[in-house]
Design an enzyme around this catalytic site. Sequence first.
Site, short mmCIF file in Angstrom:
data_model
loop_
_atom_site.label_atom_id
_atom_site.label_comp_id
_atom_site.label_asym_id
_atom_site.label_seq_id
_atom_site.Cartn_x
_atom_site.Cartn_y
_atom_site.Cartn_z
N SER A 167 40.97 41.12 48.77
CA SER A 167 41.63 40.37 49.58
C SER A 167 41.24 39.08 49.94
O SER A 167 39.98 38.99 50.38
CB SER A 167 42.16 41.30 50.83
OG SER A 167 41.22 41.51 51.53
N LYS A 173 38.40 28.77 54.21
CA LYS A 173 37.26 29.49 55.51
C LYS A 173 36.79 30.72 54.64
O LYS A 173 35.58 31.24 54.91
CB LYS A 173 38.16 30.09 56.43
CG LYS A 173 38.71 29.06 57.25
CD LYS A 173 39.47 29.49 58.48
CE LYS A 173 40.06 28.34 59.59
NZ LYS A 173 40.88 29.06 60.62
N GLU A 174 37.21 30.91 53.51
CA GLU A 174 36.85 32.08 52.62
C GLU A 174 36.35 31.17 51.20
O GLU A 174 37.19 31.19 50.28
CB GLU A 174 37.36 33.28 52.28
CG GLU A 174 37.81 33.84 53.69
CD GLU A 174 39.11 34.69 53.49
OE1 GLU A 174 39.00 35.79 54.11
OE2 GLU A 174 40.00 34.57 52.68
N ASP A 203 46.68 35.92 49.64
CA ASP A 203 47.77 35.96 50.42
C ASP A 203 48.18 34.49 51.05
O ASP A 203 49.01 34.27 51.99
CB ASP A 203 47.63 36.71 51.73
CG ASP A 203 49.10 37.39 52.36
OD1 ASP A 203 49.68 37.70 51.53
OD2 ASP A 203 49.08 37.92 53.36
N LYS A 344 50.88 40.42 57.59
CA LYS A 344 49.53 40.07 57.15
C LYS A 344 48.72 40.84 56.33
O LYS A 344 49.17 41.23 55.17
CB LYS A 344 48.66 40.09 58.44
CG LYS A 344 49.31 39.01 59.52
CD LYS A 344 48.82 38.99 60.92
CE LYS A 344 49.45 38.23 61.94
NZ LYS A 344 48.55 38.10 63.26
N LYS A 345 47.40 41.24 56.43
CA LYS A 345 46.58 41.93 55.39
C LYS A 345 47.21 43.21 55.10
O LYS A 345 46.95 43.52 53.83
CB LYS A 345 45.37 42.09 56.04
CG LYS A 345 44.40 42.81 54.90
CD LYS A 345 43.00 42.91 55.65
CE LYS A 345 42.05 43.60 54.53
NZ LYS A 345 40.62 43.95 55.05
N ASP A 369 36.57 43.38 51.13
CA ASP A 369 36.63 41.83 51.35
C ASP A 369 36.20 40.92 50.39
O ASP A 369 35.39 41.10 49.63
CB ASP A 369 36.17 41.58 52.65
CG ASP A 369 36.76 42.21 53.78
OD1 ASP A 369 38.18 42.94 53.78
OD2 ASP A 369 36.39 42.51 55.02
N ASP A 588 43.13 49.09 59.47
CA ASP A 588 41.93 49.95 58.95
C ASP A 588 41.94 51.17 59.87
O ASP A 588 41.94 52.21 59.36
CB ASP A 588 40.78 49.46 58.79
CG ASP A 588 40.11 48.52 60.01
OD1 ASP A 588 40.89 48.52 61.01
OD2 ASP A 588 39.16 47.86 60.05
#
Length: 889
Positions: A167, A173-174, A203, A344-345, A369, A588
């Site tokens: 994901s 930022k990633e 996403d 969201k996630k 991740d 989670d």
Amino acid sequence: VPVRIVDPSKDLNSYGLGNVDWKERVEGWKLKQEKNMVHMSNRHSEGKGDIEGTGSNLNRADDARQPLSRVVPIPSSHLTPYRVVIILRLIILGFFLQYRVTHPVKDAYPLWLISVICEIWFALSWILDQFPKWYPINRETYLDRLALRYDREGEPSQLAPVDVFVSTVDPMKEPPLITANTVLSILSVDYPVDKVSCYVSDDGSAMLTFESLSETAEFARKWVPFCKKHNIEPRAPEFYFAQKIDYLKDKIQPSFVKERRAMKREYEEFKVRINALVAKAQKMPEEGWTMQDGTPWPGNNPRDHPGMIQVFLGHSGGLDTDGNELPRLVYVSREKRPGFQHHKKAGAMNALIRVSAVLTNGAYLLNVDCDHYFNNSKAVKEAMCFMMDPAYGKKTCYVQFPQRFDGIDLHDRYANRNIVFFDINLKGLDGIQGPVYVGTGCCFNRQALYGYDPVLTEEDLEPNIVVKSCCGSRKKSKSGNKKYYDKKKGIKRTDSSVPMFNPEDIEDGVEGYDDERSLLMSQRSLEKRFGQSPVFISATFMEQGGIPPSTNPATLLKEAIHVISCGYEDKTEWGKEIGWIYGSVTEDILTGFKMHARGWISVYCMPPRPAFKGSAPINLSDRLNQVLRWALGSIEILLSRHCPIWYGYNGKLRLLERLAYINTIVYPITSLPLLAYCVLPAFCLLTNKFIIPEISNFASMWFILLFCSIIATGILELRWSGVGLEDWWRNEQFWVIGGTSAHLFAVFQGLLKVLAGIDTNFTVTSKANDEDGDFAELYIFKWTALLIPPTTVLIVNLVGIVAGVSFAINSGYQSWGPLFGKLFFALWVVAHLYPFLKGLLGRQNRTPTIVIVWSILLASIFSLLWVRIDPFTSDSTKSASNGQCGINC
């Protein structure tokens, strides 16, 4: 690379999947199950043949029937003293609180009352945290037995297919290079290539992610065969080439050095291409991004775009440089439209469940991740030792691996490694009903995510005595049957607090339908639960994974686009009982809790070589924002209907497991008494009062015993867990830092969100980037409101220490005795906030000299002024002392 974009029709008949086709799918599924049973029977016969044969075949067959894992109990010499000390500490704590409540401090009643309330809360939170660690265990896997049973050489592999989810949201930022390394480590994993599929969820619908994934697919054609030929670890190139070890160790191929150098050059060129894409993406053109074929990028508006799916690698697609197949690599960006809640996630992960079920339908799902790469190429096989174990594989919902991190300094100033949580708390839970789900590095049973109940034994069905006596027997399901019976195995299946569909029930129901109307009613009930996709519903029947035999490959892509559309989940149970559960930013915890409440167990797997490693936010501000997100999610669960305090009392969630979940969602509230308790020493020093009256020798014994039991508990916990003293101390320090900052903010933000409807945005924590030297980001100072409360606590206690010492100097030696108790608590606070203080000062060992000079100067001036003013002594006392005659009067 072109993107296949489909605007699906809501009419399911347009797919050629009407009721007749639906019936054919179910019959095809039943046929495949019968074939599987015949195949397993043949395998069993072959095993008998081996037993009757040579001695080597006999040993091989015996090994193949052995358990795939075992529980390694912690030695009783370590565990028994630990449990004894816990009980003694509980008794001592009771006597201590009894003394505190019955001996108020009359001249400082408000301070005493606040301190007692705080101590009672700390005692309750300690119980919630401590007793779930009563049965810690270790586990050991047997990969050789797994190979003998399911992956014999020269035979088709019988290992279950696995779909791996990655994901990502924001490539700025990633970093795409980190995501690329994660994907490359997945594609080169030590597992049959036709059994592995990698799905990357974008996403943020960023063309940068899409293009970098295209480059990654091309580089994988060279990287994957290199990894498998030379059996290198880890299989993420950035981290493999950065290792400061002898890379020639255990490498006997003469060509290895030459091929390694060539591969390193290839990777450097790959990095240049990725960095060029990142530089290009810094500024978006006014007309939006354009793909290579000249068409506009469909995801230019991340909040309003169609669903996008691209298969980069596949079984019938590109081969590697050696001519071998590669695992499937799929890019997925779900549809987003204004006015829809996307969750969201959790929503993105549920979209991946459906897409993967339509395209590959692996029996198990593994999610990581984007910054958590496979550090151990055998990680999937480690998980299969539990998931495919005949004894308890059918009741295991997921296998959780610990998180390990790169890019953290050796001292781990802000407890980024979370060693105490991963090596103590989760080990304890593994001995009860299993660890909580921590969001990454977790392998799921797909059936558990579909909301099905596990197949449990008689022992598992025994209800908790406390729950049974307090809450009565379990509820009956709507069908009126308390238990489901497996006709073939004779094993009882549990009932659930909500009506669930079981594969056995569906099979029996289909066999019993004589007309099309009854079949249509069954189909409608399933569509109400899973959504209107016959292809997906058919896939849910495949317990062993794989695409239903009657599936038309030409319709798969259209169906995959359909199941990621915005309105697909409307009026279904997605996010309520199926998939990742909605309602919290920490989806989670909620998802794992729902599975445990249904009776599933989870397993904690800690292989000698860590399965996954990731990047952690290492500067103070990013770390606090990460902790804020976790704490906010816990508060949301606390204020929801899924709160473990009152949800799921059906006898399937064990008492200690419930205590662990309660502790997981109430810990942010501890920030309120913790903040008060951290400020109390300063108030005591400034007012010359204390929260404890003058105590007798008998009462002081309870104080001494309490501190001794606290120390003994910590020492024995470190002894059986193997955690180092420094890691434990860093965890204690950050408990105070986080409690006085992020947890405090989470409590108020959670109340605002739930009660007032004011939502807070989730900020993605930026990943470590070490371009400016080792641990450069550790010393970056980013001001945030989260820093205000602990800074205030720190300053107030430092002022209180100066004031208390000044008063003692001014009052004579007799005032030093009462001062020591107050100073002890104040110094306790300062010691715990010391890493925070270093974070405020900036770069380690490079604190500006002017700061040190001014700090000493101001502290000296303040101390001298305090002694001169002497605010604690009344005017009459001063006059009397001034009138006294000295020795030379």
